[in-house]
Design a protein around this motif. Structure first.
Motif, mmCIF file in Angstrom:
data_model
loop_
_atom_site.group_PDB
_atom_site.id
_atom_site.type_symbol
_atom_site.label_atom_id
_atom_site.label_comp_id
_atom_site.label_asym_id
_atom_site.label_seq_id
_atom_site.Cartn_x
_atom_site.Cartn_y
_atom_site.Cartn_z
ATOM 1 N N LEU A 39 0.844 -1.204 0.000
ATOM 2 C CA LEU A 39 0.000 0.000 0.000
ATOM 3 C C LEU A 39 0.878 1.252 0.000
ATOM 4 O O LEU A 39 0.566 2.249 -0.637
ATOM 5 C CB LEU A 39 -0.921 0.021 1.224
ATOM 6 C CG LEU A 39 -2.029 -1.029 1.249
ATOM 7 C CD1 LEU A 39 -2.658 -1.116 2.626
ATOM 8 C CD2 LEU A 39 -3.087 -0.715 0.200
ATOM 9 N N CYS A 40 1.992 1.192 0.719
ATOM 10 C CA CYS A 40 2.888 2.347 0.809
ATOM 11 C C CYS A 40 3.728 2.524 -0.458
ATOM 12 O O CYS A 40 4.117 3.645 -0.795
ATOM 13 C CB CYS A 40 3.813 2.217 2.018
ATOM 14 S SG CYS A 40 2.955 2.502 3.576
ATOM 15 N N THR A 41 4.022 1.425 -1.150
ATOM 16 C CA THR A 41 4.898 1.528 -2.321
ATOM 17 C C THR A 41 4.121 1.706 -3.625
ATOM 18 O O THR A 41 4.715 1.988 -4.660
ATOM 19 C CB THR A 41 5.796 0.269 -2.446
ATOM 20 O OG1 THR A 41 4.966 -0.887 -2.355
ATOM 21 C CG2 THR A 41 6.833 0.224 -1.340
ATOM 22 N N ASP A 42 2.785 1.539 -3.585
ATOM 23 C CA ASP A 42 1.961 1.662 -4.792
ATOM 24 C C ASP A 42 1.848 3.135 -5.198
ATOM 25 O O ASP A 42 1.158 3.918 -4.543
ATOM 26 C CB ASP A 42 0.567 1.074 -4.508
ATOM 27 C CG ASP A 42 -0.296 1.004 -5.756
ATOM 28 O OD1 ASP A 42 0.077 1.622 -6.777
ATOM 29 O OD2 ASP A 42 -1.343 0.346 -5.705
ATOM 30 N N VAL A 43 2.522 3.493 -6.292
ATOM 31 C CA VAL A 43 2.558 4.902 -6.712
ATOM 32 C C VAL A 43 1.210 5.382 -7.260
ATOM 33 O O VAL A 43 0.991 6.586 -7.406
ATOM 34 C CB VAL A 43 3.657 5.167 -7.775
ATOM 35 C CG1 VAL A 43 5.036 4.970 -7.164
ATOM 36 C CG2 VAL A 43 3.473 4.250 -8.980
ATOM 37 N N ARG A 44 0.315 4.434 -7.565
ATOM 38 C CA ARG A 44 -1.002 4.842 -8.084
ATOM 39 C C ARG A 44 -1.917 5.333 -6.964
ATOM 40 O O ARG A 44 -2.958 5.911 -7.205
ATOM 41 C CB ARG A 44 -1.677 3.665 -8.809
ATOM 42 C CG ARG A 44 -0.993 3.271 -10.106
ATOM 43 C CD ARG A 44 -1.453 1.909 -10.550
ATOM 44 N NE ARG A 44 -1.206 0.918 -9.489
ATOM 45 C CZ ARG A 44 -1.502 -0.368 -9.585
ATOM 46 N NH1 ARG A 44 -2.090 -0.832 -10.646
ATOM 47 N NH2 ARG A 44 -1.228 -1.204 -8.601
ATOM 48 N N ARG A 45 -1.517 5.093 -5.711
ATOM 49 C CA ARG A 45 -2.369 5.547 -4.613
ATOM 50 C C ARG A 45 -2.180 7.044 -4.397
ATOM 51 O O ARG A 45 -1.107 7.583 -4.603
ATOM 52 C CB ARG A 45 -2.074 4.742 -3.348
ATOM 53 C CG ARG A 45 -2.426 3.260 -3.514
ATOM 54 C CD ARG A 45 -2.521 2.543 -2.205
ATOM 55 N NE ARG A 45 -3.718 2.887 -1.472
ATOM 56 C CZ ARG A 45 -4.818 2.135 -1.432
ATOM 57 N NH1 ARG A 45 -4.885 1.005 -2.062
ATOM 58 N NH2 ARG A 45 -5.862 2.523 -0.723
ATOM 59 N N ASP A 46 -3.263 7.692 -3.955
ATOM 60 C CA ASP A 46 -3.305 9.139 -3.792
ATOM 61 C C ASP A 46 -2.572 9.570 -2.511
ATOM 62 O O ASP A 46 -3.070 9.360 -1.409
ATOM 63 C CB ASP A 46 -4.780 9.555 -3.734
ATOM 64 C CG ASP A 46 -4.958 11.061 -3.699
ATOM 65 O OD1 ASP A 46 -3.942 11.776 -3.547
ATOM 66 O OD2 ASP A 46 -6.110 11.507 -3.834
ATOM 67 N N ALA A 47 -1.397 10.171 -2.693
ATOM 68 C CA ALA A 47 -0.581 10.562 -1.539
ATOM 69 C C ALA A 47 -1.125 11.808 -0.831
ATOM 70 O O ALA A 47 -0.622 12.183 0.224
ATOM 71 C CB ALA A 47 0.859 10.797 -1.979
ATOM 72 N N SER A 48 -2.159 12.435 -1.403
ATOM 73 C CA SER A 48 -2.708 13.628 -0.747
ATOM 74 C C SER A 48 -3.725 13.258 0.340
ATOM 75 O O SER A 48 -4.179 14.111 1.088
ATOM 76 C CB SER A 48 -3.352 14.560 -1.780
ATOM 77 O OG SER A 48 -4.554 14.001 -2.256
ATOM 78 N N LEU A 49 -4.077 11.970 0.402
ATOM 79 C CA LEU A 49 -5.032 11.506 1.416
ATOM 80 C C LEU A 49 -4.357 10.538 2.369
ATOM 81 O O LEU A 49 -3.722 9.581 1.940
ATOM 82 C CB LEU A 49 -6.199 10.766 0.744
ATOM 83 C CG LEU A 49 -7.237 11.585 -0.004
ATOM 84 C CD1 LEU A 49 -8.179 10.641 -0.744
ATOM 85 C CD2 LEU A 49 -8.020 12.463 0.959
ATOM 86 N N LEU A 50 -4.508 10.788 3.662
ATOM 87 C CA LEU A 50 -3.932 9.889 4.661
ATOM 88 C C LEU A 50 -5.040 9.474 5.629
ATOM 89 O O LEU A 50 -5.632 10.323 6.300
ATOM 90 C CB LEU A 50 -2.787 10.591 5.405
ATOM 91 C CG LEU A 50 -2.033 9.749 6.430
ATOM 92 C CD1 LEU A 50 -1.385 8.527 5.787
ATOM 93 C CD2 LEU A 50 -0.968 10.584 7.133
ATOM 94 N N CYS A 51 -5.335 8.197 5.660
ATOM 95 C CA CYS A 51 -6.416 7.677 6.501
ATOM 96 C C CYS A 51 -5.836 7.054 7.767
ATOM 97 O O CYS A 51 -4.997 6.159 7.696
ATOM 98 C CB CYS A 51 -7.224 6.641 5.721
ATOM 99 S SG CYS A 51 -8.572 5.932 6.676
#
Ligand SMILES: [Zn+2]
Length: 167
Positions: A39-51
């Motif tokens: 989940l942390c290394t997936d560059v497709r995930r939106d880094a502007s949101l932190l849950c």
């Protein structure tokens, strides 16, 4: 008890193998075999949101919805004075450090809708607010397919409080 001993041994070995391989992700503190986790290394995930979640298992619950594509932070519990758990016992310092270094636009607090979850959300929102980052909380709502008539007053009151503008 009526299964062969070899089968029980194989199962015990499999459990031990999982226990030996699974560790905490050094970024989000979820459970993983590879550090950092996928989940942390997936560059497709939106880094502007932190849950922010209490436990790693909450990540799986949110992932099952496919409605969230941001990143996560596992606190390792919630604030619970009765159990002697305060911010120092949780990964709050680590969260603040991540917010400072990653600079998300929004922190979504996804703790449970109970007294401890609420206290934790309130504590974190006050802590993060001075940085100017948007802090949001999961909405409270009525169960899908439910009936207003059967909802308890607290749930209905919270659903009213969290109502959304439609137009
Ligand atoms: Zn991770």
């Amino acid at each position: 008890m009526n299964r062969p001993r070899a089968e029980a041994e194989a199962l015990a070995d499999a459990i031990l193998a999982v226990k030996d391989r699974v560790k905490l992700c050094s970024i989000c503190y979820s459970l993983t075999e590879e550090d950092p986790c996928e989940l942390c290394t997936d560059v497709r995930r939106d880094a502007s949101l932190l849950c922010v979640v209490a436990e790693a298992k909450d990540i799986y619950a949110i992932e099952r919805t496919s409605a969230y594509r941001g990143r996560y932070h596992v606190l390792g519990g919630v604030i619970s004075p009765m159990d002697g758990i305060g911010p120092a016992q949780l990964r709050v310092k680590e969260l603040i450090a991540r917010i400072a270094s990653e600079g998300p636009a929004e922190v979504v607090i996804a703790t449970n809708p109970n007294a401890e979850g609420e206290a934790t959300a309130l504590y974190l929102s006050r802590l993060i607010a001075p940085s100017g980052i948007v802090v949001s909380r999961l909405a409270y709502g009525l169960p899908i397919g439910g009936d207003l008539d059967y909802a308890d007053e607290v749930t209905l009151a919270k659903a009213l409080e969290g109502r959304r503008i439609l137009s």
